[in-house]
Enzyme design. Structure first.
Site, PDB file in Angstrom:
ATOM      1  N   ILE A 122      27.770  27.696  17.326  1.00  0.00           N
ATOM      2  CA  ILE A 122      28.674  26.694  16.466  1.00  0.00           C
ATOM      3  C   ILE A 122      27.893  25.573  16.517  1.00  0.00           C
ATOM      4  O   ILE A 122      28.141  24.598  17.394  1.00  0.00           O
ATOM      5  CB  ILE A 122      30.061  26.735  16.886  1.00  0.00           C
ATOM      6  CG1 ILE A 122      30.937  28.267  16.911  1.00  0.00           C
ATOM      7  CG2 ILE A 122      30.982  25.834  15.844  1.00  0.00           C
ATOM      8  CD1 ILE A 122      32.317  28.089  17.181  1.00  0.00           C
ATOM      9  N   PRO A 123      27.140  25.355  15.302  1.00  0.00           N
ATOM     10  CA  PRO A 123      26.348  24.285  15.488  1.00  0.00           C
ATOM     11  C   PRO A 123      26.596  22.836  15.333  1.00  0.00           C
ATOM     12  O   PRO A 123      26.342  22.288  14.235  1.00  0.00           O
ATOM     13  CB  PRO A 123      25.203  24.637  14.418  1.00  0.00           C
ATOM     14  CG  PRO A 123      26.084  25.360  13.241  1.00  0.00           C
ATOM     15  CD  PRO A 123      27.204  26.075  14.270  1.00  0.00           C
ATOM     16  N   CYS A 124      27.406  22.145  16.275  1.00  0.00           N
ATOM     17  CA  CYS A 124      27.773  20.925  16.209  1.00  0.00           C
ATOM     18  C   CYS A 124      26.704  19.957  16.496  1.00  0.00           C
ATOM     19  O   CYS A 124      26.974  18.778  16.080  1.00  0.00           O
ATOM     20  CB  CYS A 124      28.855  20.554  17.584  1.00  0.00           C
ATOM     21  SG  CYS A 124      28.314  21.457  19.272  1.00  0.00           S
ATOM     22  N   HIS A 125      25.364  20.368  16.964  1.00  0.00           N
ATOM     23  CA  HIS A 125      24.398  19.711  17.024  1.00  0.00           C
ATOM     24  C   HIS A 125      23.923  19.254  15.362  1.00  0.00           C
ATOM     25  O   HIS A 125      22.898  17.946  15.598  1.00  0.00           O
ATOM     26  CB  HIS A 125      23.045  20.174  17.724  1.00  0.00           C
ATOM     27  CG  HIS A 125      22.602  21.314  17.039  1.00  0.00           C
ATOM     28  ND1 HIS A 125      23.347  22.646  17.285  1.00  0.00           N
ATOM     29  CD2 HIS A 125      21.711  21.683  16.201  1.00  0.00           C
ATOM     30  CE1 HIS A 125      22.763  23.515  16.664  1.00  0.00           C
ATOM     31  NE2 HIS A 125      21.531  23.021  16.202  1.00  0.00           N
TER      32      HIS A 125
END
Length: 168
Positions: A122-125
């Protein structure tokens, strides 16, 4: 009991956690804080490891894994919005708040982003500061920088800003 597998990524160790049906956690390795349990026959963890290796190798842009992040309804909303950010693109916390329909919830969105139990997947970056700077990340800013580079985004040098909002 959940299964845990340690994955040696190009940037450091990750702890992958499965409940046998769903992936429930990805954690950045901190020596002494995780019990190393290897279950080589856990097909889900092996598939997660394979897909992460493909991602780090530049062959995969999205993940096809059953994810079950545990959190509040608000956190779930934020995490669902994170999954809509395309590979190789960034947005700001304010843009993320607007996407969930509450442009004033920037701080709450930031907190939910920071509590994401499945970073990378889940690409929080892909979320950056409104001034284009790299901001907080559970694995540290160097991890965030490296993940963005995997996606073809050239992040700023430490303390610098993106030359333009939106990443690339």
């Amino acid at each position: 009991m959940n299964c845990i597998r340690i994955y040696e990524s190009p940037f450091g160790r990750l702890s992958l956690e499965s409940d046998g049906v769903w992936l429930v956690g990805v954690r950045f390795w901190v020596a002494g804080h995780h019990e190393e349990v290897r279950k080589p026959n856990d097909a889900l963890l092996l598939d997660a490891e394979r897909q992460l290796a493909e991602y780090f190798g530049g062959w995969r842009q999205s993940f096809d894994l059953p994810l079950k992040p545990r959190g509040t309804a608000f956190q779930q909303t934020v995490w669902a919005a994170l999954r809509q950010i395309p590979f190789g693109q960034t947005i700001t916390y304010k843009e993320l708040a607007e996407r969930i329909g509450n442009g004033k919830a920037v701080r709450a969105v930031g907190l939910a982003n920071g509590r994401n139990p499945l970073p990378i997947l889940i690409p929080c970056h892909r979320v950056i500061g409104s001034d284009g700077s790299l901001t907080g990340f559970g694995g540290g800013l160097e991890w965030k920088r490296q993940l963005l580079e995997v996606e073809g985004i050239r992040p700023p040098a430490s303390g610098d800003l993106f030359p333009e909002s939106g990443g690339k």
